[in-house]
Design a protein around this motif. Structure first.
Motif, PDB file in Angstrom:
ATOM      1  N   SER B 104       0.852  -1.193   0.000  1.00 30.81           N
ATOM      2  CA  SER B 104       0.000   0.000   0.000  1.00 30.81           C
ATOM      3  C   SER B 104       0.885   1.238   0.000  1.00 30.81           C
ATOM      4  N   ASP B 105       0.307   2.405   0.315  1.00 30.10           N
ATOM      5  CA  ASP B 105       1.023   3.680   0.302  1.00 30.10           C
ATOM      6  C   ASP B 105       1.154   4.188  -1.138  1.00 30.10           C
ATOM      7  N   SER B 166     -13.022  -3.076  -1.765  1.00 32.44           N
ATOM      8  CA  SER B 166     -12.508  -2.978  -0.395  1.00 32.44           C
ATOM      9  C   SER B 166     -11.994  -4.356  -0.014  1.00 32.44           C
ATOM     10  N   GLU B 219     -17.071   0.844  -4.913  1.00 30.67           N
ATOM     11  CA  GLU B 219     -17.126   2.200  -4.345  1.00 30.67           C
ATOM     12  C   GLU B 219     -17.181   3.227  -5.462  1.00 30.67           C
ATOM     13  N   GLY B 246     -20.396   4.130  -0.323  1.00 33.71           N
ATOM     14  CA  GLY B 246     -20.308   5.545  -0.691  1.00 33.71           C
ATOM     15  C   GLY B 246     -21.610   5.993  -1.310  1.00 33.71           C
ATOM     16  N   GLY B 251     -20.330   9.269   3.227  1.00 33.00           N
ATOM     17  CA  GLY B 251     -19.767   7.978   2.849  1.00 33.00           C
ATOM     18  C   GLY B 251     -18.813   8.112   1.668  1.00 33.00           C
ATOM     19  N   ARG B 253     -17.038  10.725   0.919  1.00 37.38           N
ATOM     20  CA  ARG B 253     -15.785  11.319   1.415  1.00 37.38           C
ATOM     21  C   ARG B 253     -14.915  10.247   2.061  1.00 37.38           C
ATOM     22  N   ALA B 254     -15.554   9.367   2.829  1.00 38.55           N
ATOM     23  CA  ALA B 254     -14.801   8.290   3.488  1.00 38.55           C
ATOM     24  C   ALA B 254     -14.179   7.365   2.448  1.00 38.55           C
ATOM     25  N   ALA B 255     -14.921   7.094   1.378  1.00 43.81           N
ATOM     26  CA  ALA B 255     -14.408   6.208   0.323  1.00 43.81           C
ATOM     27  C   ALA B 255     -13.199   6.846  -0.359  1.00 43.81           C
ATOM     28  N   SER B 257     -11.004   8.691   0.779  1.00 43.52           N
ATOM     29  CA  SER B 257      -9.780   8.675   1.566  1.00 43.52           C
ATOM     30  C   SER B 257      -9.269   7.270   1.839  1.00 43.52           C
ATOM     31  N   HIS B 258      -9.973   6.239   1.404  1.00 44.42           N
ATOM     32  CA  HIS B 258      -9.358   4.919   1.631  1.00 44.42           C
ATOM     33  C   HIS B 258      -9.021   4.187   0.348  1.00 44.42           C
TER      34      HIS B 258
END
Lengths: 489, 489
Positions: B104-105, B166, B219, B246, B251, B253-255, B257-258
């Motif tokens: 990741s990253d 996810s 998402e 989302g 929701g 916004r949360a999606a 950021s991940h």
């Protein structure tokens, strides 16, 4: 129609009980009721009565009610409908104050049965007898370990008292309770409500000290009864969860033909439930989910939610579910971000939901949980553990068995580490709830037994999906709003 | 953007796999992936690669990819982000066609990560390498027993193939599948979709013979992609169950950021899903419930439902749930009533739902079930067994133990009788489904293991509450309507 509150203490906690129609033949009503009372380890004395047998299931029995020496607090009738009238007469002569009439074939089967029901109810009232049913599946009470139930269910003991206008739904809820770790104080299947009605049970449970939560399955309430004021009074004292059967026209027709109740317009019921502050479950699953939460969590003071998650996707779904349910997921203020910065990796989202990302150890999770629970900007926390079970054993598949076998010690260590982490997090969550007075609802994707363990070992209601946790929180918030409005009155 | 269908056969069923970053240290990405591949009893050859170790978990390992003798079908990279570019170069030199980048990253952490992601993806494409991820939790394939997954899950094998935007939700669905008796053919956590996207997986699964049902957690989908035509084409061949994360602004916004995805307007997605004939689950629970049903039941030809119940209350609730979901519960015609009259007691309700009332034996239940399933006026049956488990043992509570002990034989007989009845009813239900081509959905209020047994022993999807069965039926009816409309085109 307003009557003084009947004292149902002796009905629910009788010391001396006669079972008329006790039977050793499986399939007979009086067989399972007797067996359940015996297996339930009833703390009083049970007198089986059978006109044609000297012994039932190895217990000596009486041939008629008159033969029982001394007083009887409660008689249970489990013999055919045509015998009921004569038995009530005998119970009256014996001075028995309470009756449970298991027998069916009364008002639920048509006008003829309704006439018979009116007759036996009038007769009982004349004799000063209070009557549960007819057509009831019985009653349970934890204080005397009294399992006067038709189906073979041994409910857990706990703070919930329930009345149900459907015997099979009521007893099934008891059975689900066993699987969920949800315990009951008292239960009654109200049957056709020829005499005692849901309003009587509601008022009784409202003032019953060991009852902390009331649960009701309703199909139809007499519109002339004082259900609304009784319900409002009950709700002010303790949460009342209600489920309404017969919400549609077709459902109402179905209800009429099984309990004889007139289900009436669902919209009117919903209005009454809202006015009275009842917590309406919209599915049978919600009945269990919500009631479980009410036994362990404080009522939230508002609708603002912090979400802590071990996985981004879960955070997304939980946020969606909150927003769709009218719960707010407020952004994090600078002060909270600052605190979390010290725990989370540099690339964390700075967002509510707080995503732990790749951090899988227990300590940072607990630190974040505490920061969110203490945050004044929220009234509740949903904590998504996403714990996958780590099997500590190596399967014996042939190809890899030998080499992996050598790693078994390591695998066991890992499993033990996760188990211990879980234990820490759950205990810590419990202490945080006490400290903050806010509900912290765990979503942990384990099996059913795992959620039962949450209740029984940690006193926490946990759910397998975020949507179920959110729905429970919404129901609790609604009840909190009702209580707040009462205070302002 | 339309590309020819990539052949992903070798990606999902590789014969020779290199794991770069294989590790013996719990907590490292390469530890669990390696362990899971080993425990999963992978049928091909796995080459662990670790620059600093000679042996990992007891297996000899290579220090670099070039050292592996012979060809490699797939490399998995589980080392830090800064190493990925160099490793891709080495994989290219070795002629490896497929890559899974666990690392990741990348774009999920911001613009810097996004730039790095573009770089490594471009590099892979130049070298002719197809890439899963980055930021993926891996892949599972049942054909070669290939468990290239981060979390310690051993999915059941079965007909469902899933892609998930996810990783934690996808792998949790696999874990739920173990508990529900739902098996998987292929699974991929699509990660950031730097190269291979959900559209590629969708098109691949659509033509993949062993995949009978497709499951998708989405998402965000690139609006310029050919998702809609690919989805419509897939839906015509096999059912596609989709869940959208989302759905709300918060929701979304949360999606973002991940997974770095732009979730876009939920309403537009819903329109696309409908046009494409996708079966949208509205909760994570529905994902499981519906997918399970699709693996075992025929698609209903219409929305008319017969309800058979062992308890009146359950009939009421099921009828309400059907009506509220837009499913019809038609009244019984004279001919069906006439047939049922021969089986049921005189006071039965002559109504749909058909209430068995006090009849608790298996044979009349099966006879009624057959009459309803054969009735031309309905397209599906919901059968509410309401089986309470009958414990065959006597508890050792002190007061009643001795006398009840003598009855243990009788209790065991009863338990065996109910078990045998259940066995008969389930087998008969299976044969009726084959005979009539209609789904017959069982609602049986047992524990989780009980529902798993329904799937594994009887090939039937059963549910603990009627509402869940009704919702599944509604989703299947919608898909049937889509198929019907396609035929008419």
């Amino acid at each position: 129609m307003d009557r003084t509150l009947p004292n149902l203490d002796l009905l629910f906690n009788p010391r001396r009980v006669a079972l008329i129609g006790a039977s050793g033949t499986p399939g007979k009503w009086g067989f399972f009721v007797f067996l359940n009372i015996l297996k339930g380890n009833y703390q009083g004395t049970i007198f089986p009565i059978n006109a044609r047998a000297k012994e039932v299931l190895g217990f000596p029995c009486f041939s008629k009610i008159e033969d029982i020496p001394g007083s009887v607090d409660l008689a249970i009738i489990a013999t055919p409908a045509e015998t009921v009238s004569g038995l009530i007469e005998a119970c009256g002569a014996k001075g028995i104050p309470n009756l449970i009439v298991i027998t069916s074939d009364f008002s639920e089967t048509g006008p003829e049965g309704a006439a018979l029901e009116r007759q036996v109810v009038d007769q009982a009232r004349r004799l000063g007898i209070r009557l549960v049913g007819p057509n009831t599946m019985g009653l349970f009470s934890s204080q005397t370990s009294f399992h006067a139930l038709m189906p073979p269910i041994e409910p857990l003991k706990g703070p919930v008292s329930m009345f149900s206008q459907s015997g099979n739904i009521g007893t099934q809820i008891l059975a689900w309770g066993v699987e969920a770790g949800l315990g009951f104080e008292k239960f009654v299947s109200s049957g056709n409500e020829g005499d005692l009605t849901c309003v009587d049970y509601l008022r009784y449970f409202a003032q019953d000290e060991p009852t902390r939560i009331i649960l009701a399955y309703l199909e139809g309430v007499d519109p002339d009864s004082d259900f609304l004021p009784a319900a409002r009074e009950a709700s002010r004292k303790k949460p009342v969860v209600v489920f309404k059967g017969g919400r549609t026209q077709a459902g109402t027709r179905a209800a009429a033909s099984h309990s004889g109740a007139l289900a009436g317009s669902y919209r009117i019921y919903q209005g009454v439930f809202r006015q009275a502050g009842l917590i309406e479950a919209s599915t049978t699953q919600e009945i269990m989910d919500c009631t479980k939460a009410l036994t362990v969590y404080p009522i939230p003071r508002g609708n603002r939610v912090a979400i802590l998650t071990r996985g981004g996707g879960w955070g997304v779904i939980t946020t969606d579910a909150c927003e769709e349910a009218g719960l707010l997921v407020p952004p994090l203020p600078a002060e909270i971000i600052h605190k979390l910065d010290k725990i989370l990796p540099r690339y964390w989202s700075r967002n509510n939901p707080v995503d732990m990302a790749a951090v899988i150890t227990a300590e940072p999770f607990m630190e974040c949980l505490e920061i969110l629970a203490q945050w004044k900007g929220v009234d509740a926390v949903i904590a998504l553990g996403g714990r996958a079970s780590i099997p500590g054993r190596v399967s014996d598949k042939p190809r890899v068995h030998e080499q992996l076998k050598a790693q078994e010690g390591l695998l066991k260590q890992i499993a033990a580490y996760y188990q211990e982490s879980h234990h820490k997090v759950m205990n810590f969550t419990g202490s945080l709830i006490k400290k903050t007075g806010k509900p912290i609802i765990s979503v942990t994707m384990g099996s059913q037994d795992f959620h039962k363990e949450s209740m029984e070992v940690y006193g926490l209601a946990s759910y397998p999906t975020p949507e179920r946790a959110v729905r429970v929180l919404r129901m609790m918030v609604d009840y909190g709003n009702f209580l707040n409005a009462q205070e302002e009155d």
